[in-house]
Design an enzyme around this catalytic site. Structure first.
Site, PDB file in Angstrom:
ATOM      1  N   GLU B  45       0.837  -1.200   0.000  1.00 11.93           N
ATOM      2  CA  GLU B  45       0.000   0.000   0.000  1.00 11.93           C
ATOM      3  C   GLU B  45       0.875   1.254   0.000  1.00 11.93           C
ATOM      4  O   GLU B  45       0.652   2.195  -0.757  1.00 11.93           O
ATOM      5  CB  GLU B  45      -0.890   0.041   1.253  1.00 11.93           C
ATOM      6  CG  GLU B  45      -1.801  -1.165   1.449  1.00 11.93           C
ATOM      7  CD  GLU B  45      -1.134  -2.299   2.233  1.00 11.93           C
ATOM      8  OE1 GLU B  45       0.090  -2.513   2.059  1.00 11.93           O
ATOM      9  OE2 GLU B  45      -1.840  -2.965   3.002  1.00 11.93           O
ATOM     10  N   CYS B  70      -2.407  -3.860   7.170  1.00 15.09           N
ATOM     11  CA  CYS B  70      -2.031  -4.137   8.551  1.00 15.09           C
ATOM     12  C   CYS B  70      -2.440  -3.007   9.488  1.00 15.09           C
ATOM     13  O   CYS B  70      -2.598  -1.864   9.079  1.00 15.09           O
ATOM     14  CB  CYS B  70      -0.537  -4.396   8.654  1.00 15.09           C
ATOM     15  SG  CYS B  70       0.434  -2.900   8.474  1.00 15.09           S
ATOM     16  N   LEU B 196      22.005 -28.234  -1.643  1.00 15.94           N
ATOM     17  CA  LEU B 196      20.698 -27.730  -1.169  1.00 15.94           C
ATOM     18  C   LEU B 196      20.546 -26.224  -1.341  1.00 15.94           C
ATOM     19  O   LEU B 196      19.814 -25.579  -0.601  1.00 15.94           O
ATOM     20  CB  LEU B 196      20.444 -28.118   0.298  1.00 15.94           C
ATOM     21  CG  LEU B 196      20.420 -29.605   0.629  1.00 15.94           C
ATOM     22  CD1 LEU B 196      20.095 -29.810   2.110  1.00 15.94           C
ATOM     23  CD2 LEU B 196      19.400 -30.373  -0.227  1.00 15.94           C
ATOM     24  N   ARG B 199      20.464 -22.544  -7.055  1.00 13.51           N
ATOM     25  CA  ARG B 199      21.523 -22.054  -7.941  1.00 13.51           C
ATOM     26  C   ARG B 199      20.996 -21.151  -9.048  1.00 13.51           C
ATOM     27  O   ARG B 199      21.736 -20.381  -9.635  1.00 13.51           O
ATOM     28  CB  ARG B 199      22.277 -23.252  -8.543  1.00 13.51           C
ATOM     29  CG  ARG B 199      23.442 -23.628  -7.715  1.00 13.51           C
ATOM     30  CD  ARG B 199      23.822 -25.009  -7.346  1.00 13.51           C
ATOM     31  NE  ARG B 199      23.246 -26.217  -7.775  1.00 13.51           N
ATOM     32  CZ  ARG B 199      22.849 -27.155  -6.907  1.00 13.51           C
ATOM     33  NH1 ARG B 199      22.893 -26.932  -5.595  1.00 13.51           N
ATOM     34  NH2 ARG B 199      22.391 -28.294  -7.323  1.00 13.51           N
ATOM     35  N   GLY B 277      15.858 -38.793   2.691  1.00 13.67           N
ATOM     36  CA  GLY B 277      15.612 -39.906   1.801  1.00 13.67           C
ATOM     37  C   GLY B 277      14.353 -40.673   2.162  1.00 13.67           C
ATOM     38  O   GLY B 277      13.450 -40.166   2.826  1.00 13.67           O
ATOM     39  N   SER B 278      14.384 -41.875   1.714  1.00 12.27           N
ATOM     40  CA  SER B 278      13.278 -42.807   1.848  1.00 12.27           C
ATOM     41  C   SER B 278      12.804 -42.963   3.301  1.00 12.27           C
ATOM     42  O   SER B 278      11.607 -43.003   3.579  1.00 12.27           O
ATOM     43  CB  SER B 278      13.757 -44.157   1.307  1.00 12.27           C
ATOM     44  OG  SER B 278      12.734 -45.092   1.267  1.00 12.27           O
TER      45      SER B 278
END
Lengths: 339, 339
Positions: B45, B70, B196, B199, B277-278
């Site tokens: 705003e 807000c 992780l 990039r 993982g699994s």
């Protein structure tokens, strides 16, 4: 030619014969059209000619036919002879017949009798298994399974699990109708207790329901499999000692994927659909005996359960880009082996 | 309002703040527009009002803003005060702010000061995680994995496997950028040795890279994880005895999925992406801690390998219809938990 291909697709009971369509054209007008309807009965060309009210009209006409006309006496007399007799001037064919009994001989006969032949070499999916069979000397093998989002094909090793939705179920019935053999392993017979029939259609040549078992004598004769009349083939290491229904045939031997496929090939069966389980699928994939994979992917997560293909070292294979079709909440994913 | 939503999407660095867009309109003409650009800086705003060459023009205008303005002094003064001061006549909002610090107070303030307020209650995917967080008092948890057609997430338990194609890889980078935490287990750290990082983009607030380990002291400090400056959080049962880089924080305790998610919630983190993982995935799914599943399905068959979610009894869950996107040879499949 497009019309001829559309005509060809009408043939629903050609079984191991190819689907073929024929359109007779003269002076830019369609005189008649026909298709091969039923295994062992009249070919498309003959069906098209039969529909002419005046047979002499065929003289000088052009015949569009999706497959090279046959040149041999099989269950019906050779079509090329009829074409020459009728005085047809030109034949446009979709593709050469890969069946070695014809394979160019039809074209040669026509040309030897002064009929102009044009070969479009059109690649279509009209007779994929038929073409594959004659090229590779074995049936086209499709591995099909319904799988959860976490790669499971059942929830509990001892109980049949519902994975697919109704639309995927119906599509898989359609897939069955397009194959000449449906093959499963003994665990799938025991746990899933499937009928392996095509419930959506009344087929003249329903797929053979084949099961690989170690011992035919431990098969439960109350299984759903025995509750319908379509042929059943068992591949068993032991001889049968029980009285079995008439539609059951037993092949005794030390069976493995190659041997089973070789037997199907020998019987002239051009397409096999493998419907589980995890171990049987792994055995075939391990031997590179997979040409097409169809996965019905469900919007479920099971956690516990068997993988689609059992944990087994398999050769490196290339597959085509994943083709996908939405079936309400599920997906149908198809891929072809390309290397 | 459409314009305001488009404007909102320009905000790339709002971090845990919602993306918000605002458009000021008078006599059917757009006077100015703005969006919340960066966490801790001016709201949409204010940015829209700032762009007016003549501030008095705002008098009598209508403000379209995607989220309730807000009403509190946070990092910036309350927007509602500014709106009233400027003499804006009417405010059309996309949705109420679910953050309890605002949640209706903004609307009340405006109405108390004779500003007309219209709430469209528009449901969009603009701030899914933000809305989820305030509704459920915990972050939105997405489980993401690349999987073969036979449901495997790796080929060999000891080596990283290449599953996805380039396009799926790029898409998964995009997915990372939309999450505030990326969480993995210790086997994934050891075997995949991932960075992780995102990039493809230069983010002001890159996702926190979180790892659950049994013992922080056995983590290999040469891991790729340590080769970039984005924050790293370890959840370990043991205290650290090594010198670690400055961007590493260690949380010592008896961690489990609930406790880790609770800590993220306490830190105000609204979205967590689980990337393997699994076993870790199975642990979260077992606790029902999964809200969205993203699968990159590859045109590969591995046979050998771990399943996407380890063989574990999990609660019954319902998921939305599978949404699918073609990424060249691969597919991106998305589903939301709905029960």
């Amino acid at each position: 030619m497009k019309l001829a291909f559309l005509e060809a697709r009408k043939g629903q009971n050609t079984w191991t014969n190819p689907r073929v369509g024929a359109v007779l054209v003269k002076n830019n007008q369609v005189l008649s059209q026909g298709h091969h309807e039923t295994f062992g009965e009249a070919h498309a060309e003959v069906n098209a000619l039969k529909k002419l009210n005046d047979i002499t009209k065929a003289r000088g006409a052009t015949l569009y036919v999706t497959l090279e006309p046959c040149s041999h006496f099989g269950k019906t007399p050779p079509c090329v002879q009829k074409i020459v007799e009728m005085g047809i001037k030109k034949v446009v064919i979709g593709q050469v017949d890969p069946n070695p009994i014809v394979s160019g001989r039809g074209i040669k006969y026509l040309r030897d009798h002064d009929v102009i032949v044009e070969n479009l070499e059109a690649s279509t999916n009209l007779n994929t298994a038929y073409n594959f069979f004659y090229k590779n000397k074995r049936p086209l093998i499709t591995v099909k399974y319904a799988m959860t989002l976490d790669g499971k094909i059942n929830q509990d090793k001892k109980v049949r699990s519902l994975i697919s939705n109704q639309k995927a179920y119906e599509d898989s019935q359609q897939l069955r109708s397009q194959n000449q053999v449906i093959l499963i392993g003994e665990n799938t017979l025991k746990i899933d207790n499937p009928r392996l029939t095509v419930r959506s259609q009344n087929l003249m040549f329903p797929p053979i329901r084949a099961v690989m078992v170690r011992d035919i004598n431990i098969v439960d004769l109350n299984s759903h499999l025995f509750q319908s009349q379509e042929p059943i083939w068992f591949f068993s290491a032991t001889k049968n000692q029980h009285k079995l229904p008439k539609n059951v045939q037993i092949f005794v031997g030390e069976w493995n994927p190659q041997k089973v496929i070789k037997l199907f090939a020998k019987k002239g069966l051009e397409s096999v659909l493998i419907e589980g389980g995890s171990h049987l699928q792994a055995d075939f994939v391990e031997q590179g005996l997979v040409d097409k994979v169809v996965v019905y992917l469900a919007n479920k997560v099971f956690g516990r359960g068997l993988p689609a293909i059992w944990d087994k070292k398999i050769p490196s294979m290339q597959f085509s880009d994943l083709d996908v079709e939405k079936l309400d909440s599920n997906l149908k994913i198809t891929t072809w082996r390309i290397g």
